[in-house]
Design a protein around this motif. Structure first.
Motif, PDB file in Angstrom:
ATOM      1  N   ILE A 150       0.844  -1.204   0.000  1.00  9.28           N
ATOM      2  CA  ILE A 150       0.000   0.000   0.000  1.00  9.28           C
ATOM      3  C   ILE A 150       0.877   1.252   0.000  1.00  9.28           C
ATOM      4  CG2 ILE A 150      -1.669   1.350   1.327  1.00  9.28           C
ATOM      5  CD1 ILE A 150      -2.853  -1.337   2.288  1.00  9.28           C
ATOM      6  N   SER A 151       1.922   1.235   0.793  1.00  6.99           N
ATOM      7  CA  SER A 151       2.841   2.371   0.848  1.00  6.99           C
ATOM      8  C   SER A 151       3.491   2.612  -0.516  1.00  6.99           C
ATOM      9  CB  SER A 151       3.902   2.121   1.912  1.00  6.99           C
ATOM     10  OG  SER A 151       4.778   3.203   1.984  1.00  6.99           O
ATOM     11  N   GLN A 152       3.901   1.551  -1.187  1.00  7.60           N
ATOM     12  CA  GLN A 152       4.483   1.677  -2.529  1.00  7.60           C
ATOM     13  C   GLN A 152       3.460   2.245  -3.509  1.00  7.60           C
ATOM     14  OE1 GLN A 152       5.896  -2.229  -3.513  1.00  7.60           O
ATOM     15  NE2 GLN A 152       7.792  -2.020  -2.330  1.00  7.60           N
ATOM     16  N   ASP A 153       2.219   1.761  -3.443  1.00  7.15           N
ATOM     17  CA  ASP A 153       1.166   2.259  -4.343  1.00  7.15           C
ATOM     18  C   ASP A 153       0.916   3.745  -4.128  1.00  7.15           C
ATOM     19  OD1 ASP A 153       0.912  -0.269  -5.391  1.00  7.15           O
ATOM     20  OD2 ASP A 153      -0.975  -0.723  -4.363  1.00  7.15           O
ATOM     21  N   VAL A 154       0.823   4.162  -2.866  1.00  8.65           N
ATOM     22  CA  VAL A 154       0.575   5.577  -2.555  1.00  8.65           C
ATOM     23  C   VAL A 154       1.746   6.427  -3.039  1.00  8.65           C
ATOM     24  CG1 VAL A 154       0.318   7.238  -0.667  1.00  8.65           C
ATOM     25  CG2 VAL A 154      -1.001   5.117  -0.645  1.00  8.65           C
ATOM     26  N   ASN A 155       2.983   5.969  -2.817  1.00 11.36           N
ATOM     27  CA  ASN A 155       4.158   6.706  -3.282  1.00 11.36           C
ATOM     28  C   ASN A 155       4.226   6.773  -4.805  1.00 11.36           C
ATOM     29  OD1 ASN A 155       5.014   7.270  -0.691  1.00 11.36           O
ATOM     30  ND2 ASN A 155       6.313   5.442  -0.570  1.00 11.36           N
ATOM     31  N   ALA A 156       3.737   5.741  -5.483  1.00 14.15           N
ATOM     32  CA  ALA A 156       3.714   5.735  -6.949  1.00 14.15           C
ATOM     33  C   ALA A 156       2.587   6.607  -7.496  1.00 14.15           C
ATOM     34  CB  ALA A 156       3.567   4.303  -7.465  1.00 14.15           C
ATOM     35  N   GLY A 157       1.633   6.955  -6.646  1.00 19.09           N
ATOM     36  CA  GLY A 157       0.558   7.852  -7.067  1.00 19.09           C
ATOM     37  C   GLY A 157      -0.690   7.164  -7.578  1.00 19.09           C
ATOM     38  N   ALA A 158      -0.843   5.885  -7.314  1.00 18.09           N
ATOM     39  CA  ALA A 158      -2.047   5.177  -7.751  1.00 18.09           C
ATOM     40  C   ALA A 158      -2.361   4.038  -6.788  1.00 18.09           C
ATOM     41  CB  ALA A 158      -1.871   4.622  -9.151  1.00 18.09           C
ATOM     42  N   ASN A 172     -17.920  -7.442  -7.422  1.00 19.47           N
ATOM     43  CA  ASN A 172     -16.577  -6.913  -7.181  1.00 19.47           C
ATOM     44  C   ASN A 172     -16.367  -5.735  -8.115  1.00 19.47           C
ATOM     45  OD1 ASN A 172     -13.931  -6.504  -6.433  1.00 19.47           O
ATOM     46  ND2 ASN A 172     -13.142  -8.222  -7.629  1.00 19.47           N
ATOM     47  N   CYS A 173     -16.143  -4.563  -7.526  1.00 22.56           N
ATOM     48  CA  CYS A 173     -15.992  -3.333  -8.298  1.00 22.56           C
ATOM     49  C   CYS A 173     -14.585  -2.777  -8.103  1.00 22.56           C
ATOM     50  CB  CYS A 173     -17.007  -2.288  -7.841  1.00 22.56           C
ATOM     51  SG  CYS A 173     -18.713  -2.859  -7.833  1.00 22.56           S
ATOM     52  N   PRO A 174     -13.705  -2.938  -9.098  1.00 26.26           N
ATOM     53  CA  PRO A 174     -12.366  -2.389  -8.961  1.00 26.26           C
ATOM     54  C   PRO A 174     -12.375  -0.873  -9.173  1.00 26.26           C
ATOM     55  CG  PRO A 174     -12.589  -3.505 -11.061  1.00 26.26           C
ATOM     56  CD  PRO A 174     -13.872  -3.709 -10.321  1.00 26.26           C
ATOM     57  N   ALA A 175     -11.621  -0.160  -8.331  1.00 24.87           N
ATOM     58  CA  ALA A 175     -11.514   1.295  -8.442  1.00 24.87           C
ATOM     59  C   ALA A 175     -10.031   1.647  -8.469  1.00 24.87           C
ATOM     60  CB  ALA A 175     -12.209   1.974  -7.267  1.00 24.87           C
ATOM     61  N   TYR A 176      -9.530   2.045  -9.621  1.00 22.59           N
ATOM     62  CA  TYR A 176      -8.134   2.448  -9.780  1.00 22.59           C
ATOM     63  C   TYR A 176      -8.084   3.962  -9.648  1.00 22.59           C
ATOM     64  CZ  TYR A 176      -3.423   2.599 -11.685  1.00 22.59           C
ATOM     65  OH  TYR A 176      -2.091   2.796 -11.847  1.00 22.59           O
ATOM     66  N   ILE A 177      -7.445   4.442  -8.581  1.00 19.73           N
ATOM     67  CA  ILE A 177      -7.467   5.867  -8.254  1.00 19.73           C
ATOM     68  C   ILE A 177      -6.053   6.425  -8.316  1.00 19.73           C
ATOM     69  CG2 ILE A 177      -7.969   7.535  -6.434  1.00 19.73           C
ATOM     70  CD1 ILE A 177     -10.217   5.642  -5.563  1.00 19.73           C
ATOM     71  N   THR A 178      -5.898   7.516  -9.089  1.00 22.79           N
ATOM     72  CA  THR A 178      -4.612   8.195  -9.154  1.00 22.79           C
ATOM     73  C   THR A 178      -4.573   9.288  -8.093  1.00 22.79           C
ATOM     74  OG1 THR A 178      -5.458   9.672 -10.864  1.00 22.79           O
ATOM     75  CG2 THR A 178      -4.268   7.726 -11.605  1.00 22.79           C
ATOM     76  N   GLY A 213      -2.116  12.442  -5.916  1.00 24.63           N
ATOM     77  CA  GLY A 213      -1.063  13.441  -6.072  1.00 24.63           C
ATOM     78  C   GLY A 213      -1.275  14.343  -7.269  1.00 24.63           C
ATOM     79  N   SER A 214      -0.169  14.729  -7.932  1.00 19.49           N
ATOM     80  CA  SER A 214      -0.244  15.700  -9.033  1.00 19.49           C
ATOM     81  C   SER A 214      -0.944  15.136 -10.259  1.00 19.49           C
ATOM     82  CB  SER A 214       1.167  16.166  -9.404  1.00 19.49           C
ATOM     83  OG  SER A 214       1.932  15.063  -9.859  1.00 19.49           O
ATOM     84  N   ARG A 215      -0.959  13.802 -10.435  1.00 17.63           N
ATOM     85  CA  ARG A 215      -1.638  13.199 -11.587  1.00 17.63           C
ATOM     86  C   ARG A 215      -3.121  12.949 -11.309  1.00 17.63           C
ATOM     87  NH1 ARG A 215       1.093   7.920 -13.199  1.00 17.63           N
ATOM     88  NH2 ARG A 215       0.391   7.463 -11.106  1.00 17.63           N
ATOM     89  N   SER A 216      -3.577  13.372 -10.166  1.00 15.75           N
ATOM     90  CA  SER A 216      -4.937  13.097  -9.736  1.00 15.75           C
ATOM     91  C   SER A 216      -5.962  13.786 -10.633  1.00 15.75           C
ATOM     92  CB  SER A 216      -5.138  13.578  -8.294  1.00 15.75           C
ATOM     93  OG  SER A 216      -6.487  13.447  -7.938  1.00 15.75           O
ATOM     94  N   ASN A 217      -7.008  13.065 -10.928  1.00  9.26           N
ATOM     95  CA  ASN A 217      -8.130  13.637 -11.675  1.00  9.26           C
ATOM     96  C   ASN A 217      -9.331  13.833 -10.751  1.00  9.26           C
ATOM     97  OD1 ASN A 217      -8.736  10.974 -11.253  1.00  9.26           O
ATOM     98  ND2 ASN A 217      -9.289  10.523 -13.374  1.00  9.26           N
ATOM     99  N   GLY A 218      -9.046  13.969  -9.458  1.00  6.83           N
ATOM    100  CA  GLY A 218     -10.099  14.127  -8.461  1.00  6.83           C
ATOM    101  C   GLY A 218     -10.600  15.553  -8.377  1.00  6.83           C
ATOM    102  N   ILE A 219     -11.808  15.692  -7.828  1.00  5.73           N
ATOM    103  CA  ILE A 219     -12.458  16.982  -7.639  1.00  5.73           C
ATOM    104  C   ILE A 219     -12.571  17.215  -6.132  1.00  5.73           C
ATOM    105  CG2 ILE A 219     -14.564  18.303  -8.046  1.00  5.73           C
ATOM    106  CD1 ILE A 219     -15.120  16.259 -10.359  1.00  5.73           C
ATOM    107  N   ASN A 220     -12.119  18.378  -5.653  1.00  6.94           N
ATOM    108  CA  ASN A 220     -12.240  18.698  -4.233  1.00  6.94           C
ATOM    109  C   ASN A 220     -13.704  18.846  -3.850  1.00  6.94           C
ATOM    110  OD1 ASN A 220      -9.507  18.687  -3.615  1.00  6.94           O
ATOM    111  ND2 ASN A 220      -9.249  20.803  -4.274  1.00  6.94           N
TER     112      ASN A 220
END
Length: 183
Positions: free
Chosen positions: A115-123, A151-157, A159-166
């Motif tokens: 999980i730590s590696q995934d978060v550091n990689a940004g996804a 089963n619903c997979p959710a691939y979330i980016t 950090g700076s590559r994020s396509n999220g909305i505040n």
């Protein structure tokens, strides 16, 4: 001394009776199978469809020694693709948005490192799993309960590559991902 056995004729009747019984049972089984097949062809049952529409992450924290805290809300919709069966009307869409949270949930050291590696990689990949019961309704007939798993997979980016909305204190990610359903 030899005795001749006379044929009384009852043995042939017994064979005919067994043959008729076998043919009758076979005909009954074939009739039942044909009725089941015709009902299936007429109704054409399909699994319900689940779609993960979005995920809002309010908090995601991995702390030492290997504790995961998370707070998120997912929006899931379900659609009944069947014309003639199920409680939910044909082509009706039901939407719900449950909150998923855990505070200081212990995780294995291997999983914490991943999980730590995934978060550091940004996804990060989340698997949102749905477990429930389903009943089918055809006319006035109501089936028993069936277990349903989605089963619903959710691939979330992140950090700076994020396509999220505040959204307030969280970040909303539009996903629109079809889920795999087992009934």
């Amino acid at each position: 001394m030899s005795k001749e056995v006379e044929d009384c004729g009852h043995h042939d009747d017994e064979k005919k009776r067994r043959r008729r019984m076998f043919i009758g049972i076979l005909a009954l089984i074939i009739t039942i199978l044909v009725v089941i097949f015709l009902v299936w062809i007429i109704l054409q049952p399909h699994k319900p469809r689940f779609i993960l529409q979005d995920t809002t992450i309010y908090g995601l924290n991995l702390s030492d020694p290997n504790f995961l805290s998370s707070n998120m809300q997912v929006t899931i919709s379900t659609k009944n693709p069947n014309d003639k069966i199920a409680y939910q009307g044909h082509s009706d869409i039901s939407v719900w948005s449950p909150f998923l949270y855990g505070d200081a949930v212990p995780v294995s050291p291997y999983l914490a490192a991943s999980i730590s590696q995934d978060v550091n990689a940004g996804a990060v990949l989340f698997n949102i799993k749905i477990n429930g019961k389903l009943k089918w309704k055809v006319g006035s007939w109501l089936s028993g309960s069936y277990r349903i798993f989605a089963n619903c997979p959710a691939y979330i980016t992140l950090g700076s590559r994020s396509n999220g909305i505040n959204v307030g204190t969280g970040i909303k990610y539009q996903i629109v991902q079809h889920c795999h359903v087992d009934v």
